[in-house]
Design a protein around this motif. Structure first.
Motif, short mmCIF file in Angstrom:
data_model
loop_
_atom_site.label_atom_id
_atom_site.label_comp_id
_atom_site.label_asym_id
_atom_site.label_seq_id
_atom_site.Cartn_x
_atom_site.Cartn_y
_atom_site.Cartn_z
N VAL A 1 0.75 -0.58 -0.05
CA VAL A 1 0.39 0.60 0.29
C VAL A 1 1.05 1.51 0.13
N LEU A 2 0.95 2.01 -0.95
CA LEU A 2 1.73 3.41 -1.17
C LEU A 2 0.68 5.01 -1.43
N PRO A 3 1.30 5.61 -0.68
CA PRO A 3 0.68 7.06 -0.51
C PRO A 3 -0.02 7.36 -2.15
N ALA A 4 0.96 6.69 -3.00
CA ALA A 4 1.06 7.09 -4.17
C ALA A 4 1.20 5.96 -5.32
N LEU A 5 0.96 5.57 -6.30
CA LEU A 5 2.06 5.09 -7.16
C LEU A 5 2.69 5.61 -8.23
N PRO A 6 3.55 5.13 -8.56
CA PRO A 6 4.74 5.88 -8.61
C PRO A 6 5.02 5.76 -10.14
N VAL A 7 6.25 7.05 -10.11
CA VAL A 7 5.62 7.49 -11.87
C VAL A 7 7.17 7.22 -12.37
N PRO A 8 7.52 6.45 -13.15
CA PRO A 8 8.81 6.29 -13.02
C PRO A 8 9.99 7.58 -12.77
N GLY A 9 11.19 6.41 -12.49
CA GLY A 9 12.59 7.38 -11.76
C GLY A 9 11.86 7.66 -10.87
N ASP A 10 10.56 7.59 -10.02
CA ASP A 10 11.13 8.37 -8.60
C ASP A 10 10.56 6.80 -7.82
N THR A 11 10.99 7.66 -6.49
CA THR A 11 11.02 6.27 -5.57
C THR A 11 9.81 6.64 -4.26
N THR A 12 9.06 5.94 -3.71
CA THR A 12 8.45 6.10 -2.89
C THR A 12 8.01 5.41 -1.33
N HIS A 13 7.81 5.27 -0.60
CA HIS A 13 7.77 4.31 0.55
C HIS A 13 6.11 3.63 0.84
N CYS A 14 6.62 2.69 1.86
CA CYS A 14 5.15 1.80 1.85
C CYS A 14 4.54 2.08 2.89
N ARG A 15 3.03 2.19 2.62
CA ARG A 15 2.31 2.70 4.15
C ARG A 15 2.47 1.09 5.01
N SER A 16 1.98 -0.22 4.17
CA SER A 16 2.46 -1.61 4.36
C SER A 16 2.33 -2.04 3.24
N VAL A 17 2.66 -3.50 4.21
CA VAL A 17 3.52 -4.55 2.91
C VAL A 17 3.40 -5.70 4.00
N GLU A 18 2.16 -6.52 3.21
CA GLU A 18 1.38 -7.42 3.31
C GLU A 18 1.40 -9.21 2.82
N VAL A 19 1.60 -10.75 2.46
CA VAL A 19 1.29 -11.53 2.13
C VAL A 19 0.40 -12.27 2.34
N GLN A 20 -0.46 -12.03 0.55
CA GLN A 20 -1.12 -13.18 0.86
C GLN A 20 -1.56 -13.97 0.32
N GLY A 21 -2.15 -15.37 0.50
CA GLY A 21 -2.63 -15.94 -0.69
C GLY A 21 -3.81 -15.27 -1.59
N ILE A 22 -4.53 -16.06 -2.87
CA ILE A 22 -5.18 -14.84 -3.29
C ILE A 22 -6.06 -16.53 -4.37
N GLY A 23 -6.70 -15.88 -4.65
CA GLY A 23 -7.51 -17.47 -5.49
C GLY A 23 -8.68 -17.67 -5.56
N GLU A 24 -9.53 -17.54 -6.71
CA GLU A 24 -10.46 -17.43 -6.55
C GLU A 24 -12.01 -18.47 -5.66
N ALA A 25 -11.50 -19.20 -6.01
CA ALA A 25 -11.92 -20.58 -5.09
C ALA A 25 -11.51 -20.80 -3.66
N ALA A 26 -9.59 -20.31 -3.47
CA ALA A 26 -9.94 -20.37 -2.16
C ALA A 26 -10.09 -19.11 -1.52
N ASN A 27 -10.27 -18.57 -2.21
CA ASN A 27 -10.78 -17.02 -1.37
C ASN A 27 -12.23 -17.22 -1.32
N ALA A 28 -13.07 -17.29 -1.80
CA ALA A 28 -14.61 -18.20 -1.39
C ALA A 28 -14.58 -19.62 0.02
N LEU A 29 -13.28 -20.52 -0.56
CA LEU A 29 -13.25 -21.42 0.27
C LEU A 29 -12.98 -20.98 1.66
N THR A 30 -12.39 -18.96 1.99
CA THR A 30 -11.43 -19.10 3.25
C THR A 30 -12.56 -18.62 3.55
#
Length: 374
Positions: free
Chosen positions: A29-58
């Motif tokens: 999650v970023l305050p704004a998506l970076p443009v080429p050549g820019d550096t931005t800082h993350c507000r948060s970072v998460e690692v999550q599984g995804i996938g339609e069936a896996a999400n629905a079953l969760t």
């Protein structure tokens, strides 16, 4: 007929088996998506599984229903993280195929915190679940005890093998029909229920309107009991098939006109989802035919902008809630607002699963004490 004394089944008595693709997301999650050549800082970072069936079953597991996933991962770090996450959520992963080589699909996702726009970098793994993978497991055991079987329309060749076995055992099938692909015809022919994207019905049928497209789908696939269309912030629309004998003397009603009359009954002052059903009627679509059934319009929950975080998993949460409602014999009038409420709750958390509600969430209380239908 509704019984005031009957009690709904216990969720723990229900098992839903799902089949589909799976992936691991790194979500920044970023305050704004970076443009080429820019550096931005993350507000948060998460690692999550995804996938339609896996999400629905969760979603189902959090609602208390037993959930089992059939899918394929690699024996790598992303695959192990996915496996651990699903296991921690209570999803049965004993029928996941683990490939000794290959790579589990993954994505790096950047989210603009202010606009909620997303940019993704997807790393495909070419890790496809093949029919040969199914032959290596006991498919009857994988499906044993299933009340419903769900397909997200990924890995279609293998899905058809599983669906044929499920149909042979008279297990009801729900299909998520998202994009028009010719190979979906076999899955649709085997399905009892379909939840469609907003684009799918008219893309599939070439019908001029949504109601006529739903009529066309139910005429083409006589096994379908209902087809539901998710419309995002505009809610959903559902056509439920009824017996022709129920209205043998009733005249025909134009489906488009009926939808218009139902939509006029929406109340924009109501923030919570509301379902507006028609009577059982003979619905007519010019050039397509007639179908005896009921049309339902359901509004979406109005989420304050300050609470809206991420709509990524709204559709999967909606499907999970529909499967829960089917397990619990909910009426459509209760099922659709319940599913809309679950989808809205999912939009209040970041990523695929953070916002998925638990059965004890107060927002679900109005729907979970309804009696079952005998």
């Amino acid at each position: 007929m509704m019984s005031s004394t009957s009690l709904p089944p216990s969720p723990e008595q229900c098992l839903v088996v799902g089949f589909g693709g799976i992936c691991l997301d790194d979500l920044a999650v970023l305050p704004a998506l970076p443009v080429p050549g820019d550096t931005t800082h993350c507000r948060s970072v998460e690692v999550q599984g995804i996938g339609e069936a896996a999400n629905a079953l969760t979603c189902l597991a959090r609602l208390g229903v037993r959930a089992r996933l059939i899918s394929k991962i690699a024996d790598d770090i992303p695959g192990k993280r996915i496996l651990a996450e699903l296991t921690a959520e209570g999803v049965d992963t004993s029928f996941l195929v683990v490939a000794k080589d290959g790579q589990t699909p993954s994505s790096f996702v950047m989210v603009d915190q202010s606009t909620r726009a997303r940019s993704s970098i997807f790393t495909p793994a070419f890790l496809v679940m093949e029919p040969a993978d199914i032959s290596q497991m006991n498919l009857k055991s994988a499906l044993e005890g299933a009340r419903f079987v769900y397909f997200d329309a990924r890995h279609t060749d293998t899905a058809i093998v599983i669906a044929q076995e499920a149909a042979g055992q008279n297990m009801p099938i729900l299909l998520h029909a998202e994009k028009k692909r010719p190979e979906l015809v076999d899955l649709l022919q085997l399905s009892d229920y379909a939840v469609c994207s907003a684009e799918f019905p008219q893309a599939w049928t070439d019908a001029p309107s949504m109601p006529s497209a739903l009529i066309s789908m139910l005429l083409e696939f006589p096994k379908l009991k209902f087809a539901t269309v998710t419309l995002g912030e505009h809610g959903c629309l559902m056509l439920e098939r009824s017996s022709d004998a129920e209205n043998s003397l009733m005249g025909e009603e134009d489906a488009d006109s009926l939808l218009h009359s139902l939509e006029q009954k929406k109340d924009d002052r109501v923030a919570t989802p509301m379902c507006i059903p028609s009577e059982v009627v003979k619905l007519k679509a010019n050039g397509i035919g007639t179908l005896t059934g009921r049309l339902f319009v359901c509004t979406a929950e109005r989420i304050p902008p300050s609470e809206l975080v991420d709509t990524t998993v709204a559709g999967d949460a909606f499907i999970g809630a529909i499967l829960y409602a089917l397990c619990m014999n909910m009426t459509p009038e209760n099922m659709l607002p319940f599913a809309a409420t679950v989808a809205a709750a999912a939009c209040k958390g970041s990523g695929a699963r953070t916002g998925l509600p638990y059965r004890t969430d107060p927002c679900l209380a109005p729907y979970l004490d309804e009696p079952a239908i005998l």
